[in-house]
Design a protein around this motif. Structure first.
Motif, PDB file in Angstrom:
ATOM      1  N   ARG A  95      29.539  47.088  36.606  1.00 41.51           N
ATOM      2  CA  ARG A  95      29.910  45.696  36.331  1.00 41.51           C
ATOM      3  C   ARG A  95      30.599  45.072  37.534  1.00 41.51           C
ATOM      4  O   ARG A  95      31.354  45.745  38.251  1.00 41.51           O
ATOM      5  N   PHE A  96      30.335  43.779  37.719  1.00 36.96           N
ATOM      6  CA  PHE A  96      31.021  42.976  38.727  1.00 36.96           C
ATOM      7  C   PHE A  96      31.732  41.840  37.994  1.00 36.96           C
ATOM      8  O   PHE A  96      31.105  40.832  37.650  1.00 36.96           O
ATOM      9  N   PRO A  97      33.037  41.986  37.717  1.00 39.63           N
ATOM     10  CA  PRO A  97      33.745  41.065  36.825  1.00 39.63           C
ATOM     11  C   PRO A  97      34.358  39.851  37.511  1.00 39.63           C
ATOM     12  O   PRO A  97      35.076  39.075  36.862  1.00 39.63           O
ATOM     13  N   GLY A 102      37.666  34.309  37.172  1.00 43.33           N
ATOM     14  CA  GLY A 102      37.904  33.077  37.900  1.00 43.33           C
ATOM     15  C   GLY A 102      37.677  33.141  39.392  1.00 43.33           C
ATOM     16  O   GLY A 102      38.030  32.202  40.104  1.00 43.33           O
ATOM     17  N   LEU A 103      37.091  34.223  39.864  1.00 45.18           N
ATOM     18  CA  LEU A 103      36.757  34.340  41.282  1.00 45.18           C
ATOM     19  C   LEU A 103      35.248  34.234  41.466  1.00 45.18           C
ATOM     20  O   LEU A 103      34.479  34.579  40.570  1.00 45.18           O
ATOM     21  N   GLY A 104      34.836  33.783  42.627  1.00 44.53           N
ATOM     22  CA  GLY A 104      33.417  33.809  42.945  1.00 44.53           C
ATOM     23  C   GLY A 104      33.008  35.204  43.369  1.00 44.53           C
ATOM     24  O   GLY A 104      33.818  36.138  43.379  1.00 44.53           O
ATOM     25  N   THR A 105      31.766  35.349  43.732  1.00 45.84           N
ATOM     26  CA  THR A 105      31.277  36.648  44.164  1.00 45.84           C
ATOM     27  C   THR A 105      31.102  36.668  45.677  1.00 45.84           C
ATOM     28  O   THR A 105      31.250  35.645  46.349  1.00 45.84           O
ATOM     29  N   LEU A 106      30.808  37.825  46.217  1.00 45.86           N
ATOM     30  CA  LEU A 106      30.531  37.982  47.634  1.00 45.86           C
ATOM     31  C   LEU A 106      29.020  38.050  47.846  1.00 45.86           C
ATOM     32  O   LEU A 106      28.299  38.621  47.031  1.00 45.86           O
ATOM     33  N   MET A 125      24.343  39.562  36.386  1.00 46.81           N
ATOM     34  CA  MET A 125      25.476  40.433  36.689  1.00 46.81           C
ATOM     35  C   MET A 125      26.503  39.753  37.587  1.00 46.81           C
ATOM     36  O   MET A 125      27.709  39.941  37.407  1.00 46.81           O
ATOM     37  N   ALA A 126      26.039  38.963  38.565  1.00 45.09           N
ATOM     38  CA  ALA A 126      26.972  38.350  39.511  1.00 45.09           C
ATOM     39  C   ALA A 126      27.567  37.050  38.981  1.00 45.09           C
ATOM     40  O   ALA A 126      28.759  36.791  39.162  1.00 45.09           O
ATOM     41  N   VAL A 127      26.757  36.235  38.328  1.00 40.80           N
ATOM     42  CA  VAL A 127      27.230  34.929  37.852  1.00 40.80           C
ATOM     43  C   VAL A 127      27.895  35.052  36.490  1.00 40.80           C
ATOM     44  O   VAL A 127      28.942  34.447  36.236  1.00 40.80           O
ATOM     45  N   HIS A 128      27.289  35.851  35.614  1.00 39.28           N
ATOM     46  CA  HIS A 128      27.787  35.950  34.237  1.00 39.28           C
ATOM     47  C   HIS A 128      28.588  37.225  33.985  1.00 39.28           C
ATOM     48  O   HIS A 128      29.030  37.464  32.857  1.00 39.28           O
ATOM     49  N   ALA A 129      28.781  38.028  35.032  1.00 36.99           N
ATOM     50  CA  ALA A 129      29.599  39.248  34.947  1.00 36.99           C
ATOM     51  C   ALA A 129      29.136  40.185  33.843  1.00 36.99           C
ATOM     52  O   ALA A 129      29.939  40.877  33.217  1.00 36.99           O
TER      53      ALA A 129
END
Length: 209
Positions: A95-97, A102-106, A125-129
């Motif tokens: 998971r990428f939470p 409240g943070l963006g992704t890399l 996975m990246a946008v919707h965690a």
């Protein structure tokens, strides 16, 4: 960890990542409270090290194995996606939470997801965690196999290289992965830190160092 990986690579040694002790997590990512206690310059350094480590693993001119006997979250998820072979215990999730808190992704996270699986899965996975189970991870090509225990690193490494010439393996790996992590690290850090400062303000009211 970054220096240990760099040292192993300089000696041409295969890399094996596995938890030091049994538990729910292979790697649970960063502790937000610890990060919020740091000055922004040090937070930037932490994420610079993360991106550098992940790129070292992804581009390593040696075989890389991840044995995740537990959840691979954030940093752990990046290592799982950057390896040559990822073996998950049946209970493990990836998971990428970041966006959920409240943070963006890399960009490197998105690139790794796209490299391993479809663009739609990367978005979920990246946008919707969205977390994925071990079974889902294998079906989506985010991981390679499932074991019911911690796994045997030597057996898995031998299986990874079974029937392959090591030099040919490394050459083909480099060809397949060339150009995947294309966004410069500094550009990613600039964007992330802008988001981090907004997040930091919302969590601390400006009282953090």
């Amino acid at each position: 960890m970054k220096s240990q990986v760099a040292d192993a690579l300089s000696q041409g040694k295969p890399l094996i990542f596995q938890p030091a002790a049994a538990g729910r997590f292979f790697c649970g990512g960063f502790d937000l409270d610890d990060l919020l206690a740091l000055p922004p310059t040090e937070v930037r350094d932490v994420f610079a090290d993360l991106l550098t480590l992940t790129r070292l693993v992804f581009e390593a001119p040696v075989p890389v194995l991840v044995l995740a006997d537990g959840h691979a979250v954030g940093v752990g998820g990046m290592l799982a996606l950057a390896s040559d072979r990822t073996v998950l215990s049946r209970r493990a999730k990836i998971r990428f939470p970041e966006t959920a808190i409240g943070l963006g992704t890399l960009s490197d996270i998105v690139d790794l997801l796209r490299f391993r699986t479809s663009g739609r899965t990367a978005e979920l996975m990246a946008v919707h965690a969205r977390p994925v189970t071990a079974e889902q991870a294998v079906a989506l090509a985010l991981a390679d196999s499932i074991v019911d225990g911690p796994g045997d690193p030597l057996a898995e490494m031998k299986d990874l290289l079974l029937g392959l010439d090591l030099d040919a393996f490394v050459s083909a790996k480099a060809a397949c992965r060339r150009g995947v992590l294309a966004v410069p690290v500094e550009a990613q850090l600039d964007a992330f830190m802008a988001q981090w400062m907004v997040f930091r303000e919302s969590r601390t009211g400006g009282t953090a160092p």
